[in-house]
Write an enzyme that holds these catalytic residues in place. Structure first.
Site, short mmCIF file in Angstrom:
data_model
loop_
_atom_site.label_atom_id
_atom_site.label_comp_id
_atom_site.label_asym_id
_atom_site.label_seq_id
_atom_site.Cartn_x
_atom_site.Cartn_y
_atom_site.Cartn_z
N ARG A 142 -9.77 0.90 8.87
CA ARG A 142 -9.37 -0.42 9.13
C ARG A 142 -10.26 -1.36 9.67
O ARG A 142 -9.97 -2.59 9.98
CB ARG A 142 -7.90 -0.46 9.89
N ARG A 151 11.56 -6.34 4.50
CA ARG A 151 11.36 -5.12 4.42
C ARG A 151 12.42 -4.16 5.57
O ARG A 151 12.53 -4.62 6.66
CB ARG A 151 9.58 -4.84 5.03
N LYS A 208 0.81 -1.14 -0.16
CA LYS A 208 -0.22 -0.06 0.06
C LYS A 208 0.91 1.31 -0.06
O LYS A 208 0.52 1.95 -0.81
CB LYS A 208 -0.84 0.05 1.31
N ARG A 243 -0.69 -9.09 12.94
CA ARG A 243 -1.28 -8.26 11.84
C ARG A 243 -2.23 -8.63 10.81
O ARG A 243 -3.29 -8.17 10.52
CB ARG A 243 0.04 -7.53 11.22
N ARG A 284 11.24 -2.48 10.98
CA ARG A 284 10.14 -2.06 11.88
C ARG A 284 9.71 -3.14 12.77
O ARG A 284 9.69 -4.22 12.55
CB ARG A 284 8.78 -1.83 11.15
#
Ligand code: AMP
Length: 213
Positions: free
Chosen positions: A88, A123, A13, A167, A156
């Site tokens: 969300r 990531r 996203k 998540r 992160r």
């Protein structure tokens, strides 16, 4: 264009929001990015949000709704905006409607959970400017250094494997029902996330074009 960008964590996203923002000259409002900024700045908001984020859970609705209300009311969003990571949950989507915010398109980027888990492990993000990279798919020019500002890249905390699973669970339980919510309103477009960023971007632009003609 007022756009909502949906997709599981790691679906891309943020990366696609940057591309759309550049193409359509509208700002991307990322609630995750704003919350991480608040954590770095050590504000009360950041302190409250941190425990939820570290656990892979949603930050309470009233907090994120307040953030979005403030941003969408700003001058920068006058000609349109991309909501990246909001709403969300159904109550958040309902709150957006109750605020009278008109949405033109809801674009969902679909990626299988197994691919997400693999992607998240590579990531890396810049703690200073928020740019995001991937060791295999979007590597920085110099390993572990941000191309944009030269800061050392980090993983992160909520990209750690156990948090990623939480998540994903949160996404399927609370966020995915939004697809039916927006499909009912005739606003939902879906694209299948591709391995290469530019291939996904091409599909994203095609989906947005269809909407505008
Ligand atoms: P993101 O960068 O969009 O993946 O968001 C990172 C984390 O911030 C999420 O896992 C949530 O804990 C929190 N967050 C971001 N946006 C929202 C939202 N709209 N509602 C609740 N929590 C959010």
């Amino acid at each position: 264009m007022n756009l909502i960008l949906m997709g599981a964590p790691g679906a891309g996203k943020g990366t696609q929001a940057e591309k759309i923002a550049a193409q359509y000259q509208i700002p991307a409002v990322s609630t995750g990015e704003i919350l991480r900024g608040a954590i770095s700045a050590g504000t009360e908001l950041g302190k409250t949000a941190k425990s939820y984020m570290d656990a892979g859970q949603l930050v309470p609705d009233d907090i994120v709704i307040g953030i979005v209300k403030e941003h969408l009311g700003s001058d920068a969003c006058r000609n349109g905006f991309i909501l990246d990571g909001f709403p969300r949950s159904i109550p958040q989507a309902q709150a957006l409607e109750d605020l009278g915010v008109k949405i033109d398109v809801v674009l969902s980027i679909e990626v299988d959970d197994s691919i997400i888990v693999e992607r998240m492990s590579g990531r890396r993000v810049c703690p200073s400017c928020g740019a995001s990279y991937h060791t295999a798919y979007i590597p920085p020019k110099t390993a572990d250094i941000c191309d944009k500002c030269g800061t050392g890249l980090i993983i992160r905390k909520d990209d750690k494997p156990e948090t990623v699973l939480n998540r994903l669970h949160t996404y399927h339980a609370q966020t995915e029902p939004l697809k039916a919510f927006y499909a009912e309103r005739g606003l939902l477009r879906t694209v299948v996330g591709q391995e290469k960023v530019e291939d996904t971007t091409a599909l994203v632009f095609a989906a947005l074009q269809t909407e505008r003609t």
